[in-house]
Design a protein around this motif. Structure first.
Motif, short mmCIF file in Angstrom:
data_model
loop_
_atom_site.label_atom_id
_atom_site.label_comp_id
_atom_site.label_asym_id
_atom_site.label_seq_id
_atom_site.Cartn_x
_atom_site.Cartn_y
_atom_site.Cartn_z
N ILE A 1 -5.80 1.71 -9.32
CA ILE A 1 -4.55 1.00 -9.01
C ILE A 1 -4.70 0.28 -7.69
N SER B 1 -4.54 -3.80 -7.39
CA SER B 1 -3.26 -4.31 -6.90
C SER B 1 -3.39 -5.18 -5.66
N LEU C 1 3.74 -3.41 -6.27
CA LEU C 1 2.63 -2.46 -6.26
C LEU C 1 2.24 -1.95 -4.88
N GLY D 1 2.30 1.86 -4.88
CA GLY D 1 1.13 2.42 -5.55
C GLY D 1 -0.10 2.35 -4.67
#
Length: 148
Positions: A78, A82, A101, A104
């Motif tokens: 991730i 991202s 994002l 995250g």
């Protein structure tokens, strides 16, 4: 006794291919560890050992991959996917992400237990990483730049 035996089991299966419980019993015996098949069977269950296909085409015992390893790998993915850009200002790293994002990305960084990371702060598409000093920020900046 149990933890020592289980530690030996892990050493054995990491050093060579063990296809059956009998082979594992024999290997334990060679190392001076006396146990029964029933106890070994319980150890295999307790340790969550699995059989996986080895490089030579036979099945062998292996330690199961933990869910936390999978979780951390997913967070790292991730993080890598991202990030749009990264910049540095003294001991701060500013990371631009895809919309929504940044949280995250910060969660992934937090899970990586980065040395000298003081904390993270996320907006929608921007993350701020506070490092303990400028040198630590430069080091992390160079690592992140290699990922994007």
């Amino acid at each position: 006794m149990k933890s020592g035996r289980q530690s030996e089991i892990l050493k054995i299966i990491s050093e060579r291919d063990i296809e059956t419980q009998n082979q594992l019993l024999q290997a334990l015996s060679e190392r001076g560890v006396k146990t029964t098949q029933a106890t070994l069977s319980r150890d295999i269950k307790d340790m969550r050992l699995v059989k996986e296909l080895g490089p030579n085409g036979t099945y062998r015992y292996a330690a199961a991959r933990s869910e936390t390893e999978n979780y951390e790998e997913r967070l790292k993915k991730i993080f890598r996917e991202s990030i749009l850009s990264c910049d540095i200002a003294q001991n701060l790293l500013i990371i631009r992400t895809l919309p929504g994002l940044a949280n995250g990305a910060c969660s992934a960084i937090d899970a990586m237990h980065v040395e000298n990371l003081v904390g993270t702060l996320a907006g929608d598409d921007t993350a701020f990483l506070a490092m303990r000093d400028v040198e630590s920020a430069k080091h992390l900046f160079s690592e992140i730049k290699m990922q994007i």
